[in-house]
Write a protein that holds these residues in place. Structure first.
Motif, PDB file in Angstrom:
ATOM      1  N   PRO A 145       0.892  -1.144  -0.149  1.00  0.00           N
ATOM      2  CA  PRO A 145       0.050   0.114  -0.002  1.00  0.00           C
ATOM      3  C   PRO A 145       0.754   1.141  -0.009  1.00  0.00           C
ATOM      4  O   PRO A 145       0.320   2.520  -0.381  1.00  0.00           O
ATOM      5  CB  PRO A 145      -0.826  -0.051   1.304  1.00  0.00           C
ATOM      6  CG  PRO A 145      -0.504  -1.532   1.689  1.00  0.00           C
ATOM      7  CD  PRO A 145       0.576  -1.963   1.278  1.00  0.00           C
ATOM      8  N   LYS A 146       2.124   1.063   0.411  1.00  0.00           N
ATOM      9  CA  LYS A 146       2.949   2.484   0.545  1.00  0.00           C
ATOM     10  C   LYS A 146       3.086   2.865  -0.797  1.00  0.00           C
ATOM     11  O   LYS A 146       3.216   4.182  -0.914  1.00  0.00           O
ATOM     12  CB  LYS A 146       4.249   2.126   1.151  1.00  0.00           C
ATOM     13  CG  LYS A 146       5.312   3.122   1.438  1.00  0.00           C
ATOM     14  CD  LYS A 146       6.505   2.516   2.514  1.00  0.00           C
ATOM     15  CE  LYS A 146       7.382   3.560   2.938  1.00  0.00           C
ATOM     16  NZ  LYS A 146       8.234   3.987   1.594  1.00  0.00           N
ATOM     17  N   SER A 193      -0.014   4.593  -2.055  1.00  0.00           N
ATOM     18  CA  SER A 193      -0.235   5.895  -1.000  1.00  0.00           C
ATOM     19  C   SER A 193       0.750   7.175  -1.304  1.00  0.00           C
ATOM     20  O   SER A 193       0.227   8.228  -1.282  1.00  0.00           O
ATOM     21  CB  SER A 193      -0.063   5.557   0.419  1.00  0.00           C
ATOM     22  OG  SER A 193      -0.442   6.517   1.406  1.00  0.00           O
ATOM     23  N   GLU A 194       2.031   6.909  -1.717  1.00  0.00           N
ATOM     24  CA  GLU A 194       3.034   7.941  -1.915  1.00  0.00           C
ATOM     25  C   GLU A 194       2.562   8.557  -3.317  1.00  0.00           C
ATOM     26  O   GLU A 194       2.875   9.777  -3.617  1.00  0.00           O
ATOM     27  CB  GLU A 194       4.402   7.321  -2.081  1.00  0.00           C
ATOM     28  CG  GLU A 194       4.857   7.008  -0.559  1.00  0.00           C
ATOM     29  CD  GLU A 194       6.297   6.389  -0.542  1.00  0.00           C
ATOM     30  OE1 GLU A 194       6.922   5.829  -1.856  1.00  0.00           O
ATOM     31  OE2 GLU A 194       6.967   6.256   0.490  1.00  0.00           O
ATOM     32  N   ASN A 234       0.133  10.939  -0.217  1.00  0.00           N
ATOM     33  CA  ASN A 234      -0.490  10.465   1.102  1.00  0.00           C
ATOM     34  C   ASN A 234      -1.559  10.973   1.564  1.00  0.00           C
ATOM     35  O   ASN A 234      -1.831  11.381   2.606  1.00  0.00           O
ATOM     36  CB  ASN A 234       1.018  10.508   2.088  1.00  0.00           C
ATOM     37  CG  ASN A 234       2.018   9.675   1.940  1.00  0.00           C
ATOM     38  OD1 ASN A 234       2.020   8.542   1.737  1.00  0.00           O
ATOM     39  ND2 ASN A 234       3.217  10.502   1.727  1.00  0.00           N
ATOM     40  N   TYR A 257      -4.693  10.168   0.729  1.00  0.00           N
ATOM     41  CA  TYR A 257      -5.806   9.061   0.676  1.00  0.00           C
ATOM     42  C   TYR A 257      -5.575   7.822   1.742  1.00  0.00           C
ATOM     43  O   TYR A 257      -4.349   7.383   1.434  1.00  0.00           O
ATOM     44  CB  TYR A 257      -6.402   8.927  -0.404  1.00  0.00           C
ATOM     45  CG  TYR A 257      -6.896  10.135  -1.188  1.00  0.00           C
ATOM     46  CD1 TYR A 257      -8.284  10.518  -1.031  1.00  0.00           C
ATOM     47  CD2 TYR A 257      -6.050  10.802  -2.098  1.00  0.00           C
ATOM     48  CE1 TYR A 257      -8.786  11.405  -1.787  1.00  0.00           C
ATOM     49  CE2 TYR A 257      -6.584  11.888  -2.727  1.00  0.00           C
ATOM     50  CZ  TYR A 257      -7.804  12.294  -2.562  1.00  0.00           C
ATOM     51  OH  TYR A 257      -8.253  13.405  -3.256  1.00  0.00           O
ATOM     52  N   ASP A 258      -6.307   7.218   2.367  1.00  0.00           N
ATOM     53  CA  ASP A 258      -6.150   5.895   2.837  1.00  0.00           C
ATOM     54  C   ASP A 258      -6.146   5.067   1.776  1.00  0.00           C
ATOM     55  O   ASP A 258      -6.995   4.846   0.762  1.00  0.00           O
ATOM     56  CB  ASP A 258      -7.164   5.405   3.778  1.00  0.00           C
ATOM     57  CG  ASP A 258      -7.028   6.504   4.991  1.00  0.00           C
ATOM     58  OD1 ASP A 258      -5.931   6.957   5.210  1.00  0.00           O
ATOM     59  OD2 ASP A 258      -8.069   6.702   5.646  1.00  0.00           O
ATOM     60  N   VAL A 259      -5.204   3.899   1.789  1.00  0.00           N
ATOM     61  CA  VAL A 259      -5.037   2.653   0.866  1.00  0.00           C
ATOM     62  C   VAL A 259      -5.451   1.620   1.597  1.00  0.00           C
ATOM     63  O   VAL A 259      -4.635   1.145   2.667  1.00  0.00           O
ATOM     64  CB  VAL A 259      -3.812   2.895  -0.047  1.00  0.00           C
ATOM     65  CG1 VAL A 259      -3.678   1.523  -0.874  1.00  0.00           C
ATOM     66  CG2 VAL A 259      -3.412   4.168  -0.534  1.00  0.00           C
TER      67      VAL A 259
END
Length: 258
Positions: A240-241, A244-245, A249, A251-253
């Protein structure tokens, strides 16, 4: 017509977020659900039958979440599977394919470049499109390794720069004046590409055109969202990182095996 169901999008990974961004900018009130099938990226190396099977799996995932239309935010998936998806499901599908038409029409040198995956460049749909512009010289280049580097978070790595130089230099030497990005991952490479190609070469991707088509389908067929603040949900079956990046960053993934 009002319809508060979300828009669904899927891609072979994080690249389709470039399409999501264009849609979100044009339609900020719409809820969205984005699915990144990063575990199976890239689709461009896979056989047509496997791509279709993955697209069916992604579609089922989104339909379970009650989406009102599905954006196939992947060139390879569109060119290899969208016909089959439209035959199987009633929900409207919006595809993405390389924007050859505007490049061919506006080219002054009558030479354009296309950077895309093997799955896109070898597809029947792509080749039918190319046949319409036989007066234009089209320099095709498979972007071997680019999607993998983006999916691994190595956007600005020396290896990325080396690959892009090797792919773009022959296009520059062929005197292209338009570069068509035929993969939804590739818009994230635009800053790097601009360092390599002369500013006389214009870069075209499909994001805005897909967003406009999405707006059209919503207004004419499925109905638009009328509730205040929009909600965006992102799913991935990999790290997920990285996703997300690429979203800064904001929004929630959610990690989900599918």
């Amino acid at each position: 017509m009002i319809n508060n169901q979300p828009i669904g999008l899927f891609d072979s990974g994080i690249g389709g977020t470039s399409i999501w961004s264009a849609i979100h900018e044009l339609l900020p009130n719409e809820d969205t659900i984005y699915l990144a099938d990063s575990k199976n990226a890239p689709y461009g190396k896979k056989a047509k039958e496997e791509i279709i099977a993955l697209c069916i799996k992604n579609t089922e995932f989104l339909l379970e979440r009650n989406v009102k239309l599905i954006v196939v935010a992947c060139n390879t998936a569109t060119t290899n599977a969208i016909k089959e998806l439209r035959d199987l499901y009633e929900v409207p599908f919006i595809g993405i394919e390389p924007a050859i038409k505007p490049a061919a029409i506006h080219s002054k040198t009558q030479t354009i470049g296309i950077l895309a995956t093997k799955g896109t460049l070898s597809s029947e749909l792509f080749n039918k499109t190319v046949e319409k512009y036989q007066e234009t010289k089209i320099v095709e280049q498979i972007g071997y390794g680019l999607v993998e580097l983006i999916e691994n978070g190595e956007l600005n790595s020396p290896e990325m720069s080396k690959l892009l130089h090797s792919y773009l230099q022959p296009m520059i030497e062929a005197n292209i004046d338009y570069l068509v990005l035929g993969c939804s991952h590739y818009p994230y490479l635009i800053p790097l590409i601009k360092k390599i190609i002369p500013n006389t070469i214009q870069i075209i991707d499909s994001g805005e055109a897909v967003a406009r088509q999405t707006q059209k389908i919503i207004e004419e067929k499925v109905g638009k969202h009328d509730i205040g603040k929009s909600n965006a949900i992102f799913y991935t079956n990999s790290n997920p990182k990285v996703l997300s990046e690429i979203l800064n960053n904001k929004y929630d993934v959610l990690k989900k095996d599918f």
